[in-house]
Design an enzyme around this catalytic site. Structure first.
Site, short mmCIF file in Angstrom:
data_model
loop_
_atom_site.label_atom_id
_atom_site.label_comp_id
_atom_site.label_asym_id
_atom_site.label_seq_id
_atom_site.Cartn_x
_atom_site.Cartn_y
_atom_site.Cartn_z
N LYS A 35 104.50 55.66 -7.08
CA LYS A 35 103.16 55.19 -6.73
C LYS A 35 103.25 53.93 -5.87
CE LYS A 35 102.61 52.50 -11.01
NZ LYS A 35 101.74 52.23 -12.17
N TYR A 256 101.38 22.80 6.49
CA TYR A 256 99.98 22.53 6.19
C TYR A 256 99.84 21.62 4.99
CZ TYR A 256 98.52 26.20 9.45
OH TYR A 256 98.28 26.95 10.57
#
Length: 368
Positions: A35, A256
């Site tokens: 999956k 940042y």
């Protein structure tokens, strides 16, 4: 040559991990769970690599099964969440799928449908996970309804899911297992109970079928590793290169918000990888990486296309140096995706399934 970020997929490691699951439970058959695009590794390539080993595969939904069928996979495929609407049943039959049943409406849809060929059904009981499945009290009636119906009676399995098979504290797991054993005995039902952690650590839970998932891809799902989980091999190696080097004075910030401040004169390597590729933005300063096979750490916030690492103590590191974000370095050093996940306050499943399509997968090793 292009951007250097690549996800290397070692199909020999995948096969090794599947064989380990089979060796741990010699009296069980093992579904190979594919999956979520085989946990980000590429479902079709992984299915082809396991096709001569695995008697059946498992996916979450019919779309995932269709992709495997379109790619030439003809082994049985179990739909772990079953159908989402009754009009899927003709496709289930035409594709030759097996399906989980966890809700009354699914039972009603099955009994209203008249298959030309039997559809194997895996009846799910809620033994304590409290997501999908019938209550233990309701399960025997559901079982008997399906057992009495043409097209389903010959191939019923009892399945459930453990909430704490990975945990060091075992009381809840043992409670679930006792309940399931009692039900299986009462119904004389073959079982599919063991997920990856139960496959690795709980032989008492091994049934007619087990369903190893994340362990196939080399991630250890256990809170406390054991000999079996330590034998797993990483399948994905995510690696890139340093594309720039910055020389900083002590006290200079990186990235940042200036989260990381150089504690000394420092060399910072800028790496072509970021959250736009699926590398987790929540990675903290100190998250491990390998540069040319030597451990160092993330320094500063992850950006969309880049991240920065401290190479002050790696004087030979330079533009073009290989950076392994997780997996196996060519020199043999391994950086576990589980260790990286802990620094991101998440689990390996999130990291592996989060690698985005712009990152090319490069496959090597055995393919069937």
């Amino acid at each position: 040559m292009g951007r250097p970020l690549i996800a290397e997929i070692d199909l020999d490691a995948l096969r090794h991990n599947y064989c380990l699951a089979r060796e741990l439970a010699p009296h069980s058959q093992a579904l190979a769970v594919l999956k979520a695009d085989a946990y980000g590794h590429g479902a079709l390539a992984c299915a082809r690599a396991l096709d001569d080993l695995a008697p059946a595969f498992a996916v979450a939904c019919i779309e995932e099964a269709q992709a495997l069928r379109d790619g030439g996979i003809d082994k049985p495929i179990v739909l772990l969440e079953g159908i989402f609407h009754g009009d899927e049943l003709p496709r289930v039959e035409s594709l030759g799928l097996w399906m989980a049943v966890h809700s009354e409406w699914q039972v009603d849809a099955l009994l209203d449908y008249r298959p030309r060929h039997p559809i194997p059904v895996w009846v799910k009981v809620d033994s304590g996970m409290h997501r999908l499945g019938f209550s233990p009290e309701r399960l025997p009636e559901i079982w008997q309804r399906l057992a009495g119906a043409p097209g389903y009676a010959c191939d019923l399995h009892l399945m459930s899911h453990f909430a704490t098979a990975d945990a060091l504290e075992t009381r809840y797991f043992r409670r679930q297992l006792a309940l399931l054993n009692e039900l299986a005995t009462r119904l004389d039902a073959p079982t599919c109970l063991a997920n990856s952690p139960a496959t690795l650590a709980w032989p008492q839970a091994h049934g007619a079928w087990n369903r190893p998932g994340v362990m196939l891809y080399g991630s250890d799902p256990l809170e406390g590793a054991n000999d079996a989980s330590r034998a797993l091999r990483p399948v994905m190696t995510l690696h890139s290169e340093i594309i720039a080097v910055q020389e900083l004075d002590a006290g200079e910030p990186v990235g940042y918000g200036g989260r990381w401040i150089a504690p000394r004169p420092s060399r910072i390597g800028v790496v072509a990888a970021g959250y736009g590729d699926g590398y987790d933005r929540h990675a903290v300063d100190g998250t491990p990486v390998l540069v040319d096979g030597r451990r160092t750490v993330l320094a500063g916030k992850v950006s969309m296309d880049m991240l920065t690492v401290d190479i002050t103590d790696l004087p030979e590191a330079a533009i073009g140096s290989r950076v392994t974000l997780w997996g196996r370095d060519p020199g043999g050093e391994v950086l576990s995706v589980d260790e990286v996940a802990r620094h991101c306050d998440t689990i390996s499943y999130t990291l592996l399934t989060g690698i985005l399509p712009r990152v090319p997968r490069r496959y090597h090793g055995s393919m069937s």
